[in-house]
Design a protein around this motif. Structure first.
Motif, PDB file in Angstrom:
ATOM      1  N   VAL A 151       8.462  -8.711   3.691  1.00 59.10           N
ATOM      2  CA  VAL A 151       7.117  -7.970   3.957  1.00 59.10           C
ATOM      3  C   VAL A 151       6.067  -8.098   3.010  1.00 59.10           C
ATOM      4  CG1 VAL A 151       6.260  -5.873   4.790  1.00 59.10           C
ATOM      5  CG2 VAL A 151       8.644  -5.944   4.997  1.00 59.10           C
ATOM      6  N   ILE A 152       5.647  -8.683   3.454  1.00 60.28           N
ATOM      7  CA  ILE A 152       4.606  -8.821   2.448  1.00 60.28           C
ATOM      8  C   ILE A 152       3.037  -7.319   2.038  1.00 60.28           C
ATOM      9  CG2 ILE A 152       1.444 -10.451   2.661  1.00 60.28           C
ATOM     10  CD1 ILE A 152       4.825 -11.938   2.119  1.00 60.28           C
ATOM     11  N   TYR A 153       2.991  -7.405   0.954  1.00 59.70           N
ATOM     12  CA  TYR A 153       1.846  -6.391   1.076  1.00 59.70           C
ATOM     13  C   TYR A 153       1.045  -6.356   1.716  1.00 59.70           C
ATOM     14  CZ  TYR A 153       0.043  -2.704  -2.473  1.00 59.70           C
ATOM     15  OH  TYR A 153      -0.489  -1.206  -2.980  1.00 59.70           O
ATOM     16  N   GLY A 154       0.995  -5.363   2.489  1.00 63.58           N
ATOM     17  CA  GLY A 154      -0.593  -5.867   2.760  1.00 63.58           C
ATOM     18  C   GLY A 154      -0.231  -5.612   4.575  1.00 63.58           C
ATOM     19  N   ILE A 202       9.524   3.259  14.088  1.00 69.82           N
ATOM     20  CA  ILE A 202       9.726   2.776  12.727  1.00 69.82           C
ATOM     21  C   ILE A 202       8.254   1.973  12.572  1.00 69.82           C
ATOM     22  CG2 ILE A 202      10.227   2.838  10.838  1.00 69.82           C
ATOM     23  CD1 ILE A 202      11.655   5.128  12.244  1.00 69.82           C
ATOM     24  N   SER A 203       7.412   2.704  10.767  1.00 70.59           N
ATOM     25  CA  SER A 203       6.310   1.455  10.653  1.00 70.59           C
ATOM     26  C   SER A 203       6.476   1.969   9.800  1.00 70.59           C
ATOM     27  CB  SER A 203       4.718   2.032  11.691  1.00 70.59           C
ATOM     28  OG  SER A 203       3.669   1.434  10.660  1.00 70.59           O
ATOM     29  N   PHE A 204       6.400   0.778   9.198  1.00 71.00           N
ATOM     30  CA  PHE A 204       6.548   0.914   7.502  1.00 71.00           C
ATOM     31  C   PHE A 204       4.963   0.201   6.412  1.00 71.00           C
ATOM     32  CE2 PHE A 204       8.372  -2.003   3.340  1.00 71.00           C
ATOM     33  CZ  PHE A 204       8.266  -0.872   2.670  1.00 71.00           C
ATOM     34  N   ASP A 205       3.992   0.052   5.783  1.00 70.67           N
ATOM     35  CA  ASP A 205       3.240   0.177   4.973  1.00 70.67           C
ATOM     36  C   ASP A 205       3.553   0.374   2.954  1.00 70.67           C
ATOM     37  OD1 ASP A 205       0.609   0.028   4.415  1.00 70.67           O
ATOM     38  OD2 ASP A 205      -0.251   0.914   5.949  1.00 70.67           O
ATOM     39  N   PRO A 206       3.941  -0.575   3.167  1.00 69.86           N
ATOM     40  CA  PRO A 206       3.888  -0.605   1.293  1.00 69.86           C
ATOM     41  C   PRO A 206       2.702  -0.398   1.269  1.00 69.86           C
ATOM     42  CG  PRO A 206       4.332  -2.824   1.902  1.00 69.86           C
ATOM     43  CD  PRO A 206       4.429  -1.731   3.575  1.00 69.86           C
ATOM     44  N   ALA A 207       1.792  -0.480   1.220  1.00 71.34           N
ATOM     45  CA  ALA A 207       0.212  -0.573   0.589  1.00 71.34           C
ATOM     46  C   ALA A 207       0.015   0.619   1.293  1.00 71.34           C
ATOM     47  CB  ALA A 207      -0.578  -1.938   1.333  1.00 71.34           C
ATOM     48  N   VAL A 208       0.323   1.479   1.227  1.00 71.33           N
ATOM     49  CA  VAL A 208      -0.323   2.572   2.029  1.00 71.33           C
ATOM     50  C   VAL A 208      -0.433   3.501   0.339  1.00 71.33           C
ATOM     51  CG1 VAL A 208       1.902   4.087   1.979  1.00 71.33           C
ATOM     52  CG2 VAL A 208      -0.290   5.041   3.698  1.00 71.33           C
ATOM     53  N   HIS A 209      -0.228   3.636  -0.309  1.00 71.39           N
ATOM     54  CA  HIS A 209      -0.260   4.471  -1.720  1.00 71.39           C
ATOM     55  C   HIS A 209      -1.640   3.279  -2.671  1.00 71.39           C
ATOM     56  CE1 HIS A 209       2.697   7.312  -0.720  1.00 71.39           C
ATOM     57  NE2 HIS A 209       4.340   6.214  -1.135  1.00 71.39           N
ATOM     58  N   LYS A 210      -2.233   2.376  -1.898  1.00 71.67           N
ATOM     59  CA  LYS A 210      -2.785   1.637  -2.990  1.00 71.67           C
ATOM     60  C   LYS A 210      -2.213   1.524  -4.525  1.00 71.67           C
ATOM     61  CE  LYS A 210      -6.311   3.419   0.406  1.00 71.67           C
ATOM     62  NZ  LYS A 210      -5.927   2.111   1.060  1.00 71.67           N
ATOM     63  N   ASP A 211      -1.207   0.772  -4.633  1.00 72.84           N
ATOM     64  CA  ASP A 211      -0.557   0.717  -5.686  1.00 72.84           C
ATOM     65  C   ASP A 211       0.699   0.250  -5.895  1.00 72.84           C
ATOM     66  OD1 ASP A 211       1.285   3.017  -5.127  1.00 72.84           O
ATOM     67  OD2 ASP A 211       0.276   4.728  -7.019  1.00 72.84           O
ATOM     68  N   ASP A 212       0.889  -0.198  -7.402  1.00 76.52           N
ATOM     69  CA  ASP A 212       2.657  -0.896  -7.248  1.00 76.52           C
ATOM     70  C   ASP A 212       3.738   0.099  -6.702  1.00 76.52           C
ATOM     71  OD1 ASP A 212       1.041  -3.013  -7.174  1.00 76.52           O
ATOM     72  OD2 ASP A 212       1.525  -3.226  -9.482  1.00 76.52           O
ATOM     73  N   VAL A 242       9.731  -5.858  -1.229  1.00 75.69           N
ATOM     74  CA  VAL A 242       7.652  -6.033  -0.376  1.00 75.69           C
ATOM     75  C   VAL A 242       7.809  -6.971  -0.877  1.00 75.69           C
ATOM     76  CG1 VAL A 242       6.147  -4.959  -0.443  1.00 75.69           C
ATOM     77  CG2 VAL A 242       7.781  -3.745   0.294  1.00 75.69           C
ATOM     78  N   VAL A 243       7.083  -8.295  -1.598  1.00 73.49           N
ATOM     79  CA  VAL A 243       6.081  -9.184  -2.122  1.00 73.49           C
ATOM     80  C   VAL A 243       4.371  -8.647  -2.003  1.00 73.49           C
ATOM     81  CG1 VAL A 243       8.331 -10.110  -2.356  1.00 73.49           C
ATOM     82  CG2 VAL A 243       6.477 -11.445  -1.372  1.00 73.49           C
ATOM     83  N   LYS A 244       4.340  -9.454  -3.026  1.00 79.23           N
ATOM     84  CA  LYS A 244       2.228 -10.130  -2.946  1.00 79.23           C
ATOM     85  C   LYS A 244       2.095 -11.237  -2.392  1.00 79.23           C
ATOM     86  CE  LYS A 244      -0.106  -5.285  -5.599  1.00 79.23           C
ATOM     87  NZ  LYS A 244      -1.007  -5.543  -6.419  1.00 79.23           N
ATOM     88  N   LYS A 245       1.626 -11.484  -1.861  1.00 81.18           N
ATOM     89  CA  LYS A 245       0.806 -12.842  -1.932  1.00 81.18           C
ATOM     90  C   LYS A 245       0.371 -13.570  -3.184  1.00 81.18           C
ATOM     91  CE  LYS A 245      -0.281 -13.045   3.538  1.00 81.18           C
ATOM     92  NZ  LYS A 245      -1.326 -13.651   4.268  1.00 81.18           N
TER      93      LYS A 245
END
Length: 245
Positions: A151-154, A202-212, A242-245
């Motif tokens: 899953v791409i971060y964001g 189910i919805s998964f948003d890894p950027a919800v905390h706005k940190d790593d 989860v990875v960042k681009k």
């Protein structure tokens, strides 16, 4: 003259009779050949669940009148109307078909019909839904785990689970929660009749905390609480990388 006519008529009738007899024999041989190339297996509830999880498997309820279907059923066609509803069946005759009825008698007949239609791999739930539910009493959240992959971060990844009230009593869902704010869950119906199912979104948003916080290999848990004292809480997991681009 009359004798000649009689002989000619009898000869014609014999020829016609031999022709149709040969055609019938050929048809019987073809049907027998089709059946001999069909793999029909009786399966128990555990094996049924294993096969139902395979994406290529087509799960079919053939009981009439229509009953409450096992979660994950792809289609309902009465056992004696399969040929008339062939358009609802897989076009690829090699597709594995997993079928069931209430007790096993209708599905047994349906296996022969499907085999005569050319389907090569057929599984029949032994004992039908009666046996299945006797061995699966409980509140079930299926599958018990799902891998969302990378899953791409964001980005936001979504999936669904199936919650089944596999008990003879009505069920009310009292609470839905998750192990982390990055994951949200909701049910489409909060009240279920006996043996009914509902979808859990189910919805998964890894950027919800706005940190790593939510980077790397992650596991998140979904909790569903009910008013059934024997099965007050069920859980399932999602995993992701989860990875960042």
């Amino acid at each position: 003259m009359n004798n000649k006519i009689i002989i000619i008529v009898v000869s014609i009738l014999i020829t016609i009779g031999v022709y149709f007899y040969a055609q019938k024999g050929q048809s019987t041989d073809q049907n027998a050949n089709t059946l001999s190339h069909t793999d029909i297996q009786l399966v128990n509830p555990d094996r049924f669940d294993e096969l139902a999880k395979i994406p290529e498997t087509f799960v079919l309820d053939v009981h009439t009148p229509e009953q409450t279907h096992i979660a994950g059923t792809d289609a309902f066609i009465p056992y004696d109307q399969l040929k008339e509803n062939q358009s609802k069946l897989p076009q690829d005759k090699t597709t594995p078909i997993l079928l069931y009825c209430r007790s096993g008698s209708m599905s047994r007949e349906a296996t022969q019909t499907l085999a005569s239609m050319g389907y090569s791999t057929i599984y029949d739930l032994e004992g039908g839904t009666q046996t299945y539910r006797e061995q699966r009493v409980g509140v079930l959240l299926q599958p018990d785990s799902q891998d969302l992959g990378t899953v791409i971060y964001g980005d936001i990844a979504k999936t669904t689970f199936t919650l089944t009230n596999n008990t003879p009593q009505p069920l009310n869902i009292t609470k839905v929660s998750t192990s982390c704010g990055c994951t949200s869950a909701s049910v489409e119906r909060e009240s279920l009749k006996p043996y009914e199912s509902t979808t859990v979104n189910i919805s998964f948003d890894p950027a919800v905390h706005k940190d790593d916080t939510d980077l790397g290999d992650l596991t998140r848990t979904i909790f569903i609480e009910t008013d059934n004292l024997d099965f007050p809480k069920v859980t399932a997991e999602i995993t992701a990388t989860v990875v960042k681009k």
